[in-house]
Design a protein around this motif. Structure first.
Motif, PDB file in Angstrom:
ATOM      1  N   SER A 273      -7.964  12.452  -3.380  1.00  0.00           N
ATOM      2  CA  SER A 273      -8.648  11.365  -4.103  1.00  0.00           C
ATOM      3  C   SER A 273      -8.856  10.152  -3.205  1.00  0.00           C
ATOM      4  CB  SER A 273      -7.862  10.977  -5.354  1.00  0.00           C
ATOM      5  OG  SER A 273      -7.746  12.061  -6.235  1.00  0.00           O
TER       6      SER A 273
ATOM      7  N   GLU B 200       8.713   1.770 -11.523  1.00  0.00           N
ATOM      8  CA  GLU B 200       7.512   1.170 -10.954  1.00  0.00           C
ATOM      9  C   GLU B 200       7.991   0.422  -9.713  1.00  0.00           C
ATOM     10  OE1 GLU B 200       3.362  -0.634 -11.780  1.00  0.00           O
ATOM     11  OE2 GLU B 200       4.586   0.218 -13.337  1.00  0.00           O
TER      12      GLU B 200
ATOM     13  N   ARG C 231       0.834  -1.197   0.000  1.00  0.00           N
ATOM     14  CA  ARG C 231       0.000   0.000   0.000  1.00  0.00           C
ATOM     15  C   ARG C 231       0.875   1.256   0.000  1.00  0.00           C
ATOM     16  NH1 ARG C 231      -2.993  -1.396   3.751  1.00  0.00           N
ATOM     17  NH2 ARG C 231      -2.038  -0.335   5.520  1.00  0.00           N
TER      18      ARG C 231
ATOM     19  N   ARG D 143       2.514   1.820  -3.413  1.00  0.00           N
ATOM     20  CA  ARG D 143       1.580   2.280  -4.452  1.00  0.00           C
ATOM     21  C   ARG D 143       0.881   3.589  -4.080  1.00  0.00           C
ATOM     22  NH1 ARG D 143       3.478  -0.628  -8.493  1.00  0.00           N
ATOM     23  NH2 ARG D 143       3.531  -2.868  -8.037  1.00  0.00           N
TER      24      ARG D 143
ATOM     25  N   SER E 228       0.739   5.966  -6.958  1.00  0.00           N
ATOM     26  CA  SER E 228       0.387   5.411  -8.261  1.00  0.00           C
ATOM     27  C   SER E 228      -1.058   4.941  -8.253  1.00  0.00           C
ATOM     28  CB  SER E 228       1.316   4.245  -8.620  1.00  0.00           C
ATOM     29  OG  SER E 228       1.149   3.169  -7.723  1.00  0.00           O
ATOM     30  N   SER E 229      -1.641   4.884  -9.435  1.00  0.00           N
ATOM     31  CA  SER E 229      -3.004   4.420  -9.603  1.00  0.00           C
ATOM     32  C   SER E 229      -3.159   4.021 -11.064  1.00  0.00           C
ATOM     33  CB  SER E 229      -3.985   5.527  -9.213  1.00  0.00           C
ATOM     34  OG  SER E 229      -5.294   5.027  -9.132  1.00  0.00           O
ATOM     35  N   LYS E 230      -4.390   3.875 -11.536  1.00  0.00           N
ATOM     36  CA  LYS E 230      -4.596   3.566 -12.951  1.00  0.00           C
ATOM     37  C   LYS E 230      -4.015   4.682 -13.814  1.00  0.00           C
ATOM     38  CE  LYS E 230      -8.830   0.897 -12.194  1.00  0.00           C
ATOM     39  NZ  LYS E 230     -10.296   0.830 -12.458  1.00  0.00           N
ATOM     40  N   SER E 231      -4.154   5.922 -13.335  1.00  0.00           N
ATOM     41  CA  SER E 231      -3.575   7.077 -14.010  1.00  0.00           C
ATOM     42  C   SER E 231      -3.413   8.204 -13.002  1.00  0.00           C
ATOM     43  CB  SER E 231      -4.464   7.531 -15.170  1.00  0.00           C
ATOM     44  OG  SER E 231      -5.709   8.002 -14.677  1.00  0.00           O
ATOM     45  N   SER E 232      -2.561   9.157 -13.324  1.00  0.00           N
ATOM     46  CA  SER E 232      -2.382  10.309 -12.443  1.00  0.00           C
ATOM     47  C   SER E 232      -1.741  11.457 -13.202  1.00  0.00           C
ATOM     48  CB  SER E 232      -1.528   9.949 -11.224  1.00  0.00           C
ATOM     49  OG  SER E 232      -0.201   9.667 -11.617  1.00  0.00           O
TER      50      SER E 232
ATOM     51  N   PHE F 289      -5.708  11.566  -9.205  1.00  0.00           N
ATOM     52  CA  PHE F 289      -5.612  10.163  -9.569  1.00  0.00           C
ATOM     53  C   PHE F 289      -6.826   9.732 -10.393  1.00  0.00           C
ATOM     54  CE2 PHE F 289      -3.224  10.553  -5.563  1.00  0.00           C
ATOM     55  CZ  PHE F 289      -2.005  10.028  -5.961  1.00  0.00           C
ATOM     56  N   ASP F 290      -6.605   8.683 -11.204  1.00  0.00           N
ATOM     57  CA  ASP F 290      -7.682   8.080 -12.000  1.00  0.00           C
ATOM     58  C   ASP F 290      -8.374   9.109 -12.888  1.00  0.00           C
ATOM     59  OD1 ASP F 290      -7.156   5.596 -10.778  1.00  0.00           O
ATOM     60  OD2 ASP F 290      -8.403   6.132  -9.074  1.00  0.00           O
TER      61      ASP F 290
ATOM     62  N   ARG G 167      -7.414   9.224  -0.567  1.00  0.00           N
ATOM     63  CA  ARG G 167      -6.237   8.642   0.086  1.00  0.00           C
ATOM     64  C   ARG G 167      -5.429   9.745   0.750  1.00  0.00           C
ATOM     65  NH1 ARG G 167      -2.835   6.126  -4.826  1.00  0.00           N
ATOM     66  NH2 ARG G 167      -4.914   5.865  -5.730  1.00  0.00           N
TER      67      ARG G 167
END
Length: 255
Positions: free
Chosen positions: A211, A135, A40, A43, A46-50, A240-241, A213
């Motif tokens: 977002s 990554e 956690r 990451r 990071s997410s699906k997009s940012s 994020f996302d 978090r």
């Protein structure tokens, strides 16, 4: 009499096996919790997009220098572009898969960076190119064990030691990760060489909800061999996302 002794031995054996099973289950649960916590933290940004707007402040013997950047990410693709100062604006790094490309606007050249150069300093800072575009695979590349549980400076924390797995292609002999117990956010990270000597340390602060978090908006990297020098990264804005086009991460878009 023999039967009674056999019964007693059977009960003792059964209890021993039962307690061993409970201990193994508890240990497995602890291991899983550690992995989930470290994953956690790894990451967190990071997410699906940012899309992030970042200010980097470099302080060393030459004085102080500020660099502003914009960072886009989509899955494993990452683009970092300098927006100021003017003489560095347009300089960019693109990571796609395991490939890293560097665009130099002054010469209008795009060069591919070999893995060995990814550990070089980024723009004279204490962060490397790898720090900016990698990554994070902490739970894949490192074994995790508890180093410390208690208070540091009046704050309850958990500290984990991450040691490289035999087949992991990493440069650090170990990493110590400190996590605030109340909300599981990172507070400190130490990077050590193979001899166990601290090479650099990363401090996190200025936590703000973003977002859904909680993330640290301020990161300070210091090297053990550069007294008085440090590099600060401040997230001025991050989302994020968000929708991002695949074309953003193309080589032609670097220019």
């Amino acid at each position: 009499m023999i039967f009674m002794r056999w019964q007693k031995r059977s009960v003792v054996m059964f209890l021993g096996l039962a307690l061993s099973s409970v201990a193994l289950m508890s240990h497995a649960a602890d291991d899983q919790q550690m992995r989930q916590t470290v994953e956690r933290v790894a990451r967190l940004f990071s997410s699906k997009s940012s899309i992030a707007t970042v200010k980097m402040q470099i302080t060393n013997e030459d004085g102080q220098r500020d660099i502003s950047m914009k960072i886009w990410s989509l899955g494993e693709k990452i683009l970092v572009r300098i927006t100021s100062p003017q003489d560095e604006a347009g300089t960019a790094i693109l990571k796609e898969g395991s490939d890293i490309w560097y665009y130099l606007p002054k010469s209008n050249r795009t060069v591919k960076i070999p893995p060995s150069m990814a550990m070089n300093s980024w723009m004279g800072s204490d962060f490397t190119i790898d720090d900016l575009v990698k990554e994070t695979f902490l739970t894949r590349d490192y074994s995790i064990s508890t180093f410390f549980k208690g208070n540091r400076g009046g704050v309850a924390v958990d500290e984990y030691t991450l040691t490289p797995k035999p087949d992991a292609a990493v440069v650090w002999g170990k990493i110590i990760l400190q996590i605030r117990k109340a909300d599981a956010v990172p507070t400190w990270q130490g990077f050590y060489d193979e001899d166990g000597q601290l090479v650099r340390e990363l401090t996190f602060s200025d936590y703000k909800p973003t977002s859904a978090r909680l993330i640290p908006r301020r990161l300070v990297m210091r090297r053990a061999d550069k007294a008085g020098a440090q590099t600060t990264i401040e997230y001025e804005d991050v989302a994020f996302d968000v929708p991002i086009s695949e074309e953003t991460f193309s080589l032609p878009n670097l220019k």
